[in-house]
Design an enzyme around this catalytic site. Structure first.
Site, PDB file in Angstrom:
ATOM      1  CG  ASP A 276      -2.786 -17.944 -44.130  1.00  0.00           C
ATOM      2  OD1 ASP A 276      -3.347 -16.954 -43.630  1.00  0.00           O
ATOM      3  OD2 ASP A 276      -3.304 -19.078 -44.192  1.00  0.00           O
TER       4      ASP A 276
ATOM      5  CG  ASP B  88      -6.283 -18.714 -39.025  1.00  0.00           C
ATOM      6  OD1 ASP B  88      -6.150 -19.167 -37.878  1.00  0.00           O
ATOM      7  OD2 ASP B  88      -6.583 -17.526 -39.253  1.00  0.00           O
TER       8      ASP B  88
END
Length: 229
Positions: free
Chosen positions: A13, A15
């Site tokens: 991922d 963020d």
């Protein structure tokens, strides 16, 4: 926690995991909410972490009772993002881990709930690191990703785009958000979670391992080459 099994591919991922953007999202959303007399609380934020853009916008509109349509919200928030996102900094351990896996020819990719325009802004000062990833799947821009996290679509699409199309069970996901952990588990992948310290331990369930920082990750636990130092 589950006992780790060997993997061959790694999906990140972005963020709040590679980049310290969750703080910027909070700042931007609060700046939008303030004129309406609303507070963007941690509880509201947790509920939409990892969602596709329009999905997250609707969640915030509903939670804060904002007098905006999704398109109006997205138009207003974009102005705040444009100013803040280029200032995003790497989180501790991120660069070391990515460069280590790349050096040892471990296939790596990014699977994010974001969109291409915001991705470009956030990575303004990190293009060199991003270039090390084999591919990037952005749920809010990619036509193959029909549903955002917590659905598994973004991770399954990401796995299929590795040249050797590995079985999902051979992919290790790094996530910071509960929605992302759910998505990784639903995709049949192991998930290493690096949550915000404020997150309830109840919301870390399902992760194979929970770490305080990427600096604490031990690659050899998953059959990956150990750090050289």
């Amino acid at each position: 926690m589950a006992s780790p099994k060997p993997v061959t591919h790694v999906i990140f991922d972005m963020d709040g995991l590679l980049l310290d953007t969750e703080r910027l999202y909070t700042e931007a959303t609060q700046a939008l909410a303030t004129p309406y007399g609303k507070e963007y609380t941690w509880e509201v934020k947790v509920g939409c972490m990892g969602m596709k853009g329009p999905q997250a916008a609707q969640h915030i509109i509903d939670s804060l009772d904002l007098p905006l349509s999704v398109s109006e919200y997205l138009e207003q928030i974009a102005k705040h993002y444009n100013a803040l996102f280029p200032t995003a900094k790497l989180l501790p351990g991120a660069e070391r881990l990515v460069r280590h896996l790349h050096k040892h020819n471990i296939p790596i990719a990014i699977a994010s709930g974001g969109a291409q325009d915001s991705f470009d802004l956030k990575t303004t000062n990190h293009r060199d690191l991003v270039s090390l990833f084999g591919h990037v799947v952005l749920a809010s821009s990619d036509p193959e990703v029909t549903k955002g996290k917590p659905e598994p679509d973004v991770f399954l699409v990401c796995a299929r785009r590795f040249p050797d199309n590995p079985d999902p069970s051979k992919c290790l996901v790094f996530e910071d958000a509960p929605n992302g952990v759910q998505a990784g588990v639903a995709a049949g992948m192991q998930v290493v979670m690096v949550p915000d310290s404020r997150l309830s331990s109840e919301l870390t369930k399902g992760a194979t391992e929970v770490l305080a920082s990427l600096e604490d990750f031990k690659p050899e636990r998953y059959g990956l080459p150990p750090f050289d130092d």
